[in-house]
Write a protein that holds these residues in place. Structure first.
Motif, PDB file in Angstrom:
ATOM      1  N   GLU A 121      -7.839 -69.023 -60.672  1.00 52.11           N
ATOM      2  CA  GLU A 121      -7.987 -68.710 -59.257  1.00 52.11           C
ATOM      3  C   GLU A 121      -6.827 -67.849 -58.771  1.00 52.11           C
ATOM      4  N   THR A 123     -14.633 -61.210 -53.765  1.00 56.43           N
ATOM      5  CA  THR A 123     -15.028 -61.878 -52.522  1.00 56.43           C
ATOM      6  C   THR A 123     -16.182 -61.116 -51.887  1.00 56.43           C
ATOM      7  N   ILE A 183     -15.719 -70.137 -52.601  1.00 54.00           N
ATOM      8  CA  ILE A 183     -14.325 -70.075 -52.170  1.00 54.00           C
ATOM      9  C   ILE A 183     -13.900 -71.454 -51.693  1.00 54.00           C
ATOM     10  N   ALA A 191     -17.496 -65.674 -56.583  1.00 57.05           N
ATOM     11  CA  ALA A 191     -17.556 -65.701 -55.121  1.00 57.05           C
ATOM     12  C   ALA A 191     -17.907 -64.345 -54.527  1.00 57.05           C
ATOM     13  N   TRP A 196      -7.993 -60.877 -46.645  1.00 62.64           N
ATOM     14  CA  TRP A 196      -7.166 -61.629 -47.575  1.00 62.64           C
ATOM     15  C   TRP A 196      -5.745 -61.081 -47.585  1.00 62.64           C
ATOM     16  N   VAL A 226      -9.692 -68.350 -54.477  1.00 62.00           N
ATOM     17  CA  VAL A 226     -10.781 -67.457 -54.872  1.00 62.00           C
ATOM     18  C   VAL A 226     -10.884 -67.468 -56.392  1.00 62.00           C
TER      19      VAL A 226
END
Length: 656
Positions: A143, A121, A179, A172, A132, A166
């Motif tokens: 994912e 991320t 995302i 991402a 998160w 994600v």
């Protein structure tokens, strides 16, 4: 032959439990999970800057860390955090997914490989960034599904929380648009999605301001479309007056959840009660990912349950019978995982610190498999603790844990009564567990008693008990702590002239309010407290608790005078006893500005006190050096006020 018992005043007994030893054993393993046949969990490292690491127990019984320093497996979602990791078993080795505390990015690490963790991320330049929690791997989709907490501005309230997907391929890491948000449903707070065994449905909990999750939550269910989006979200349980604490899917597709609709958190299957009892099968949802039950493949359910405690048991839904695991673990943390017939949790007891425990449901055998308790000193120095119930104002019950002074080779002079410290827990919607705590033993082994008070408002005793604080925070908690202190003095257990009060966070509030309004205590220790309700309720704290005072005090717009009347900062002139104030300078929950204003009110009034602040510490202390300094300073305060000779402890300088 035992040691000769010597006579020595309370508080001056020599103890092998020093502050460094207590600090080294602070914290506990958490967030247990199975990764294939292995058991993994997070563990504290106070001597490594207070980070949390990830530990694995291989099938051959060996235990090893997964991530070296400086990796810190901890999320800041809700500021209190929650489950910060997950793993995907793989042919070449597991893939660990975790939130790294310094930047809050989600990372992936091929555990049996040689590469460094890679980010999944991006870093956000806005406010507190992207955070998160409660990750749920969805390897078939490539994912991981999580709760995303995203700041949209610099204010604590400039935040949104959504269910998000994600990509595991890292696409991402530099591209926020990669995302996926899983639903258009919008609530202020959500828990991570739980996916049914057939992959067709997802369930999660949601709530909105001004409710806290132990006041009322909604249990949401949606269909998972071919596009991986959650469609047709509907509320199937919960509401403004019903708190659903956890939801899971049974292997056969039934929906299991813990609800307090009867006044106790009990278990339900598709809305039908499984084991109606005046016991708790759930708790306050302070962190995302907490688990008090887990369904097994054979239809049984592993549960953590009790009244004023949380024992590990196995529930048979067909009969409603619960069979508890045999062992010394009377209190389990709100973490639980199952695999086949195996169940793991973190258990502790009055003479055992928290350790990873596994129950084999085929044999009924429970054993320690990780972070085993070790008696680093002779257990004869541990307190002989007991749960007691006292009578408070109006005849109400007050639950407490009493830890009398105890030493295998020391006794006090005849007729001397011991000093006692009343401990008020944080929350305030929480409780003190009856478990071995070397910080408590640090005092009791020296001849200073400790009484942990689960005052009205505490969890574990049903909703009626925890609702006692409704609009009466600063009254019920203060009264209950004082009632226990005075009862101990009246029965001869404690010296009425040597009583102290101590607490952190909400317990710091109770301690400060007690010193300002009761006249019961000779001194007190106030740790990272709430001191000014008006300031705290108008933007000085984080989003999660920003409306908490509406239930604890009342709506600010309707009862503004109550916010002033209850605040310790407004009663600073009532504080005449010496005190120690401890504060982390990075605390965004109870910010140091409140301490600064409180001390300004006391300036020039001649009240002996000390203020210790700590760089790099937030809400609660995690670094070994901080905990050592704080604990020794606290003991020095009591030594000075109670007239105790304690050699080898740095003298705390008390100014006025």
């Amino acid at each position: 032959m035992g040691e000769t018992v010597q006579t020595q005043p309370y508080g001056s007994w020599p103890s092998p439990i020093d502050a460094a030893l207590a600090a080294a054993h602070d914290g506990y393993p958490d967030d247990v999970e199975f990764v294939g046949d292995e058991v993994w969990w997070t563990a504290p490292r106070p001597d490594e800057g207070g980070r949390r690491t990830l530990v694995r127990r291989r099938a051959d019984g060996t235990e090893e860390p997964v991530l070296p320093a400086p990796w810190n497996v901890r999320t800041r979602v809700l500021e209190y955090g929650g489950r910060a990791w997950a793993a995907v078993p793989g042919g070449s080795g597991p893939l660990a997914l975790f939130s790294h505390f310094p930047d809050q990015r989600l990372y992936a690490q091929e555990v049996d490989g040689v590469t460094e963790p890679r980010p999944l991320t991006p870093v956000s330049p806005v406010g507190g960034g992207l955070r998160w929690a409660d990750p749920q791997p969805m390897p078939e989709r490539g994912e991981v599904w999580c709760v995303l907490e995203e700041f949209t501005g610099d204010a604590p309230s400039d935040v949104r929380r959504v269910l998000a997907a994600v990509p595991l391929d890292g696409s991402a890491a530099d591209d926020r648009t990669a995302i996926r948000e899983l639903t258009d449903e919008r609530h202020r707070f959500v828990t991570g999605p739980r996916v049914s065994a057939d992959g067709n449905r997802a369930a999660w909990l949601a709530w909105d301001h001004p409710r806290m999750p132990w006041e009322g939550t909604e249990l949401c269910v949606a269909d998972i479309g071919p596009d991986g989006v959650l469609h047709g979200a509907r509320t199937v349980a919960g509401g403004p007056e019903e708190a659903v604490a956890q939801v899971e899917w049974a292997p056969d597709g039934a929906l299991l959840y813990s609800s307090d609709r009867t006044g106790w958190w009990n278990l339900y299957r598709d809305g039908e009660p499984l084991c109606p009892r005046e016991e708790e099968f759930g708790g306050p949802l302070w962190k995302l990912g907490q688990r008090w039950f887990a369904p097994l493949d054979n239809g049984l359910i592993a549960v953590l349950h009790g009244r004023g405690g949380a024992a590990l048991g196995i529930l048979d839904p067909a009969t409603g019978e619960v069979v508890d695991a045999v062992g010394p673990w009377t209190e389990c943390a709100s973490t639980l995982a199952v695999h086949g017939t195996r169940v793991v949790t973190v258990g502790a007891g009055p003479h055992r610190s928290p350790e990873v425990v596994e129950l084999d449901t085929r044999t009924g055998r429970a054993r320690v498999i990780g972070a085993p308790h070790e008696d680093t000193v002779d257990p004869a120095h541990y307190p002989r603790s007991a749960a007691r119930t006292f009578t408070g104002p109006g005849g109400r019950d007050i639950h407490a844990h009493i830890h009398p002074p105890h030493h295998p080779s020391r006794t006090a002079p005849e007729g001397e009564r011991p000093p006692y410290v009343i401990w008020a827990h944080g929350g305030p919607t929480s409780r003190s567990p009856l478990v071995l705590d070397l910080e408590i033993a640090y005092f009791t082994s020296r001849g200073i008693g400790v009484a942990e008070v689960n005052y009205g408002g505490s969890t574990g005793y049903g909703r009626e008990y925890r609702d006692r604080l409704g609009e009466r925070w600063g009254v019920v908690d203060v009264e209950d702590c004082a009632a226990v202190a005075l009862a101990l003095a009246e029965e001869g257990t404690a010296d009425p002239a040597r009583l102290a009060v101590r607490g952190g966070s909400a317990g710091g509030w109770t301690s400060a309010a007690s010193l300002a309004t009761t006249g019961v205590y000779a001194c007190g220790t106030i740790r990272y407290p709430v001191l000014d309700l008006t300031g705290w309720g108008t933007g000085e704290t984080h989003d999660f608790e920003s409306h908490y005072l509406e239930s604890l005090i009342g709506p600010l717009a309707e009862v503004p005078d109550r916010y002033v009347e209850r605040s310790p900062i407004e009663h600073a002139d009532g504080v005449t006893a010496p005190f120690l104030l401890l504060q982390g300078l990075d605390d965004v929950i109870c910010p140091p500005a409140q301490c600064d204003r409180f001390l300004a009110r006391l300036a020039g009034r001649g009240v002996p006190h000390a203020y210790l602040s700590f760089e790099g510490e937030g809400h609660g202390f995690r670094r070994a050096e901080t905990m050592v300094r704080a604990l020794e300073a606290e003991l020095s305060l009591y030594a000075q006020v109670f007239g105790i000779d304690v050699p080898g402890i740095p003298t705390l300088e008390l100014g006025t």
